[in-house]
Design a protein around this motif. Sequence first.
Motif, PDB file in Angstrom:
ATOM      1  N   LEU A 287      16.238   1.436  -3.703  1.00  0.00           N
ATOM      2  CA  LEU A 287      14.905   1.183  -3.170  1.00  0.00           C
ATOM      3  C   LEU A 287      14.618   1.849  -1.820  1.00  0.00           C
ATOM      4  O   LEU A 287      13.474   2.268  -1.582  1.00  0.00           O
ATOM      5  CB  LEU A 287      14.663  -0.323  -3.050  1.00  0.00           C
ATOM      6  CG  LEU A 287      13.960  -0.993  -4.238  1.00  0.00           C
ATOM      7  CD1 LEU A 287      13.845  -2.488  -4.004  1.00  0.00           C
ATOM      8  CD2 LEU A 287      12.582  -0.391  -4.463  1.00  0.00           C
ATOM      9  N   PRO A 288      15.585   1.952  -0.899  1.00  0.00           N
ATOM     10  CA  PRO A 288      15.251   2.568   0.393  1.00  0.00           C
ATOM     11  C   PRO A 288      14.615   3.944   0.275  1.00  0.00           C
ATOM     12  O   PRO A 288      13.763   4.304   1.107  1.00  0.00           O
ATOM     13  CB  PRO A 288      16.612   2.641   1.102  1.00  0.00           C
ATOM     14  CG  PRO A 288      17.380   1.494   0.536  1.00  0.00           C
ATOM     15  CD  PRO A 288      16.963   1.417  -0.898  1.00  0.00           C
ATOM     16  N   ALA A 289      14.971   4.701  -0.751  1.00  0.00           N
ATOM     17  CA  ALA A 289      14.386   6.030  -0.924  1.00  0.00           C
ATOM     18  C   ALA A 289      12.896   5.962  -1.233  1.00  0.00           C
ATOM     19  O   ALA A 289      12.140   6.888  -0.939  1.00  0.00           O
ATOM     20  CB  ALA A 289      15.111   6.775  -2.045  1.00  0.00           C
ATOM     21  N   ALA A 290      12.469   4.818  -1.849  1.00  0.00           N
ATOM     22  CA  ALA A 290      11.052   4.666  -2.203  1.00  0.00           C
ATOM     23  C   ALA A 290      10.406   3.542  -1.403  1.00  0.00           C
ATOM     24  O   ALA A 290       9.311   3.085  -1.733  1.00  0.00           O
ATOM     25  CB  ALA A 290      10.923   4.365  -3.697  1.00  0.00           C
ATOM     26  N   GLY A 291      11.083   3.080  -0.353  1.00  0.00           N
ATOM     27  CA  GLY A 291      10.638   1.890   0.368  1.00  0.00           C
ATOM     28  C   GLY A 291       9.241   1.987   0.940  1.00  0.00           C
ATOM     29  O   GLY A 291       8.521   1.004   0.995  1.00  0.00           O
ATOM     30  N   GLY A 292       8.826   3.161   1.397  1.00  0.00           N
ATOM     31  CA  GLY A 292       7.518   3.273   2.026  1.00  0.00           C
ATOM     32  C   GLY A 292       6.408   3.647   1.062  1.00  0.00           C
ATOM     33  O   GLY A 292       5.266   3.823   1.496  1.00  0.00           O
ATOM     34  N   SER A 293       6.684   3.768  -0.214  1.00  0.00           N
ATOM     35  CA  SER A 293       5.667   4.221  -1.166  1.00  0.00           C
ATOM     36  C   SER A 293       4.658   3.111  -1.451  1.00  0.00           C
ATOM     37  O   SER A 293       4.922   1.927  -1.250  1.00  0.00           O
ATOM     38  CB  SER A 293       6.329   4.664  -2.473  1.00  0.00           C
ATOM     39  OG  SER A 293       6.851   3.546  -3.162  1.00  0.00           O
ATOM     40  N   ARG A 294       3.497   3.528  -1.951  1.00  0.00           N
ATOM     41  CA  ARG A 294       2.467   2.565  -2.300  1.00  0.00           C
ATOM     42  C   ARG A 294       2.932   1.665  -3.446  1.00  0.00           C
ATOM     43  O   ARG A 294       2.612   0.475  -3.479  1.00  0.00           O
ATOM     44  CB  ARG A 294       1.185   3.307  -2.691  1.00  0.00           C
ATOM     45  CG  ARG A 294       0.008   2.387  -2.996  1.00  0.00           C
ATOM     46  CD  ARG A 294      -1.238   3.174  -3.333  1.00  0.00           C
ATOM     47  NE  ARG A 294      -1.643   4.014  -2.217  1.00  0.00           N
ATOM     48  CZ  ARG A 294      -2.671   4.863  -2.269  1.00  0.00           C
ATOM     49  NH1 ARG A 294      -3.366   4.994  -3.382  1.00  0.00           N
ATOM     50  NH2 ARG A 294      -2.980   5.590  -1.217  1.00  0.00           N
ATOM     51  N   THR A 295       3.705   2.210  -4.370  1.00  0.00           N
ATOM     52  CA  THR A 295       4.201   1.417  -5.496  1.00  0.00           C
ATOM     53  C   THR A 295       5.088   0.275  -5.003  1.00  0.00           C
ATOM     54  O   THR A 295       4.999  -0.853  -5.501  1.00  0.00           O
ATOM     55  CB  THR A 295       5.006   2.303  -6.470  1.00  0.00           C
ATOM     56  OG1 THR A 295       4.196   3.412  -6.868  1.00  0.00           O
ATOM     57  CG2 THR A 295       5.417   1.520  -7.696  1.00  0.00           C
ATOM     58  N   ALA A 296       5.933   0.562  -4.019  1.00  0.00           N
ATOM     59  CA  ALA A 296       6.802  -0.481  -3.459  1.00  0.00           C
ATOM     60  C   ALA A 296       5.981  -1.584  -2.813  1.00  0.00           C
ATOM     61  O   ALA A 296       6.285  -2.783  -2.967  1.00  0.00           O
ATOM     62  CB  ALA A 296       7.774   0.123  -2.446  1.00  0.00           C
ATOM     63  N   LEU A 297       4.930  -1.226  -2.108  1.00  0.00           N
ATOM     64  CA  LEU A 297       4.080  -2.222  -1.455  1.00  0.00           C
ATOM     65  C   LEU A 297       3.366  -3.092  -2.476  1.00  0.00           C
ATOM     66  O   LEU A 297       3.271  -4.318  -2.316  1.00  0.00           O
ATOM     67  CB  LEU A 297       3.049  -1.523  -0.557  1.00  0.00           C
ATOM     68  CG  LEU A 297       3.602  -0.730   0.632  1.00  0.00           C
ATOM     69  CD1 LEU A 297       2.476  -0.007   1.359  1.00  0.00           C
ATOM     70  CD2 LEU A 297       4.325  -1.667   1.597  1.00  0.00           C
ATOM     71  N   VAL A 298       2.860  -2.463  -3.552  1.00  0.00           N
ATOM     72  CA  VAL A 298       2.155  -3.224  -4.589  1.00  0.00           C
ATOM     73  C   VAL A 298       3.126  -4.163  -5.309  1.00  0.00           C
ATOM     74  O   VAL A 298       2.816  -5.333  -5.563  1.00  0.00           O
ATOM     75  CB  VAL A 298       1.468  -2.273  -5.582  1.00  0.00           C
ATOM     76  CG1 VAL A 298       0.877  -3.054  -6.753  1.00  0.00           C
ATOM     77  CG2 VAL A 298       0.380  -1.468  -4.879  1.00  0.00           C
ATOM     78  N   ALA A 299       4.321  -3.652  -5.626  1.00  0.00           N
ATOM     79  CA  ALA A 299       5.329  -4.497  -6.275  1.00  0.00           C
ATOM     80  C   ALA A 299       5.688  -5.686  -5.399  1.00  0.00           C
ATOM     81  O   ALA A 299       5.809  -6.826  -5.879  1.00  0.00           O
ATOM     82  CB  ALA A 299       6.581  -3.666  -6.577  1.00  0.00           C
ATOM     83  N   PHE A 300       5.851  -5.427  -4.116  1.00  0.00           N
ATOM     84  CA  PHE A 300       6.179  -6.496  -3.161  1.00  0.00           C
ATOM     85  C   PHE A 300       5.078  -7.561  -3.149  1.00  0.00           C
ATOM     86  O   PHE A 300       5.353  -8.764  -3.153  1.00  0.00           O
ATOM     87  CB  PHE A 300       6.366  -5.896  -1.773  1.00  0.00           C
ATOM     88  CG  PHE A 300       6.854  -6.860  -0.742  1.00  0.00           C
ATOM     89  CD1 PHE A 300       8.212  -7.027  -0.516  1.00  0.00           C
ATOM     90  CD2 PHE A 300       5.953  -7.598   0.018  1.00  0.00           C
ATOM     91  CE1 PHE A 300       8.664  -7.917   0.452  1.00  0.00           C
ATOM     92  CE2 PHE A 300       6.397  -8.481   0.987  1.00  0.00           C
ATOM     93  CZ  PHE A 300       7.763  -8.643   1.197  1.00  0.00           C
ATOM     94  N   GLY A 301       3.830  -7.108  -3.156  1.00  0.00           N
ATOM     95  CA  GLY A 301       2.706  -8.046  -3.145  1.00  0.00           C
ATOM     96  C   GLY A 301       2.648  -8.891  -4.403  1.00  0.00           C
ATOM     97  O   GLY A 301       2.466 -10.118  -4.333  1.00  0.00           O
ATOM     98  N   PHE A 302       2.783  -8.257  -5.565  1.00  0.00           N
ATOM     99  CA  PHE A 302       2.758  -9.011  -6.824  1.00  0.00           C
ATOM    100  C   PHE A 302       3.878 -10.041  -6.873  1.00  0.00           C
ATOM    101  O   PHE A 302       3.673 -11.189  -7.282  1.00  0.00           O
ATOM    102  CB  PHE A 302       2.867  -8.056  -8.013  1.00  0.00           C
ATOM    103  CG  PHE A 302       1.542  -7.539  -8.510  1.00  0.00           C
ATOM    104  CD1 PHE A 302       0.661  -8.375  -9.166  1.00  0.00           C
ATOM    105  CD2 PHE A 302       1.173  -6.215  -8.318  1.00  0.00           C
ATOM    106  CE1 PHE A 302      -0.563  -7.914  -9.628  1.00  0.00           C
ATOM    107  CE2 PHE A 302      -0.049  -5.735  -8.764  1.00  0.00           C
ATOM    108  CZ  PHE A 302      -0.921  -6.586  -9.429  1.00  0.00           C
ATOM    109  N   LEU A 303       5.074  -9.634  -6.474  1.00  0.00           N
ATOM    110  CA  LEU A 303       6.213 -10.548  -6.529  1.00  0.00           C
ATOM    111  C   LEU A 303       6.040 -11.715  -5.560  1.00  0.00           C
ATOM    112  O   LEU A 303       6.328 -12.872  -5.910  1.00  0.00           O
ATOM    113  CB  LEU A 303       7.508  -9.795  -6.210  1.00  0.00           C
ATOM    114  CG  LEU A 303       8.015  -8.875  -7.321  1.00  0.00           C
ATOM    115  CD1 LEU A 303       9.111  -7.960  -6.798  1.00  0.00           C
ATOM    116  CD2 LEU A 303       8.545  -9.708  -8.497  1.00  0.00           C
TER     117      LEU A 303
END
Length: 493
Positions: A200-216
């Motif tokens: 995950l750290p490689a994709a940590g700042g992506s928009r997808t990571a933020l959206v996933a974090f919000g949904f979870l």
Amino acid sequence: MIGGQLPVLQVVIPLIAAPLCIILRRRALVLPFAIGVCWITFAVSVALLGEVLASGVITYELGGWSAPWGIEYRVDALSAFVLLFVSGLGALVLTYAPRSLADEIPASRHYLFCTLYLLCLTGLLGIAITGDLFNVFVFLEISALSSYALIAQGGRRQALPAAFQYLVMGTIGATFILIGIGLMYQMTGTLNMADMAARLPAAGGSRTALVAFGFLTVGIALKMALFPLHVWLPNAYAYAPSVVSAFIAATATKVSVYILLRFMFSVFGIEFSFEELGLGRALMPLALAGIVIASTVAIFQRNVKRMLAYSSVAQIGYMVLGISFATATGLTGGIVHLFNHALIKGGLFMAMGCIMLRLHSVDLEDMAGIGRAMPWTMAAWALGGLGLIGVPATAGFISKWYLIQAALEDYSMLVAVIVLFSSLLALVYVWRVLEIAFFREPSERAREAREAPLSMLIPTWVLLAATVFFGIYTSYSAGVASRAAEAVLGGLR
């Protein structure tokens, strides 16, 4: 040989036993069978905790397929602690259950009740032990679907609407969690938690990571009834059969808090969750609002089970408050409160089951003077109430001590004051019940009541006496919680 199979036996034993209850069918066979299965499951969890504390993390590869390609069961100090109290509460509540079930659920449906109970227990244990994200969702739905059906077993007409409301809200929460898991799989190409934490750290700042974090975050908050997403909980607890209220109140929301811990600390990581996104700054106000508002609402309830339900919303606030500090002391307080609140609230709902057996009501008006007819039951309730307030030498005091200490370490004097103030609110609603039960003239129902049977009193007293034991000998609870907090802060290794 058997020792190496303990992780899978933790889930397989109740899972296989559930359909066997349908085959046994007869009440005289199915209840002793289900009770025996629960105690065996508890013995497995005790062995797992002992092994983890002695040797460290245990992993088990299903089918011999190594992670991340295969499904991995992973037991560390946190998951072993959750397995212990979930299986222990499951065994003790079902041991308490036969007389209560005979009064509240037709005998012809007892085999279905045992099937659903074991399935719910399987789901809760599976969530705590699996190291695979999709399996978290699968076990979450196993426990949730069986919970809806268990609540609907209640004899009162409000039980079905309560179960339906829980189903709707639970389905929304589960959908959000599944979307979040899907997005995380899209980013990393893996479902294994440890492998995902590394990628995950490689994709940590992506928009997808933020959206996933919000949904979870939203999905898990719905599942654990974090204020203000708690609207399903009061009716579900109030109108379910007494045994179901005791079991779900003691276990289900605690396992949802465990999911939050796992995702935010072990998978996303403390740096991303708390330093970059500031999750703690979002959780802390919600936790404090839930503690104060839900405790205040509890004071005005006339149905004691509903009052305890709002109290549970406040207690979830304590757990989330500990998480929001993201420190060793705060996490220890939040994790130990998972255990302490399971003991206290499970015992209080079991005491209410004793009242329901004799009065066929848990309304305050009907409970007037019941302390004279049922002194042992109400003494147990008073003991649990002291734990809710946080009186020294009870388990509830230990939780609040750690939370106040964490607040002071964080220079959050206001938070410490709110935690102390919430104890006064708890004192009000606990004393309200005791005053009516012991100092009012007996109601018509109370005059005809008699003490609950020993088969229900003994498990209730065992659970509530444990709140005093763990309030004095804290190394057995807070000590393990401290180890679990260290494991969580260290991530998945």
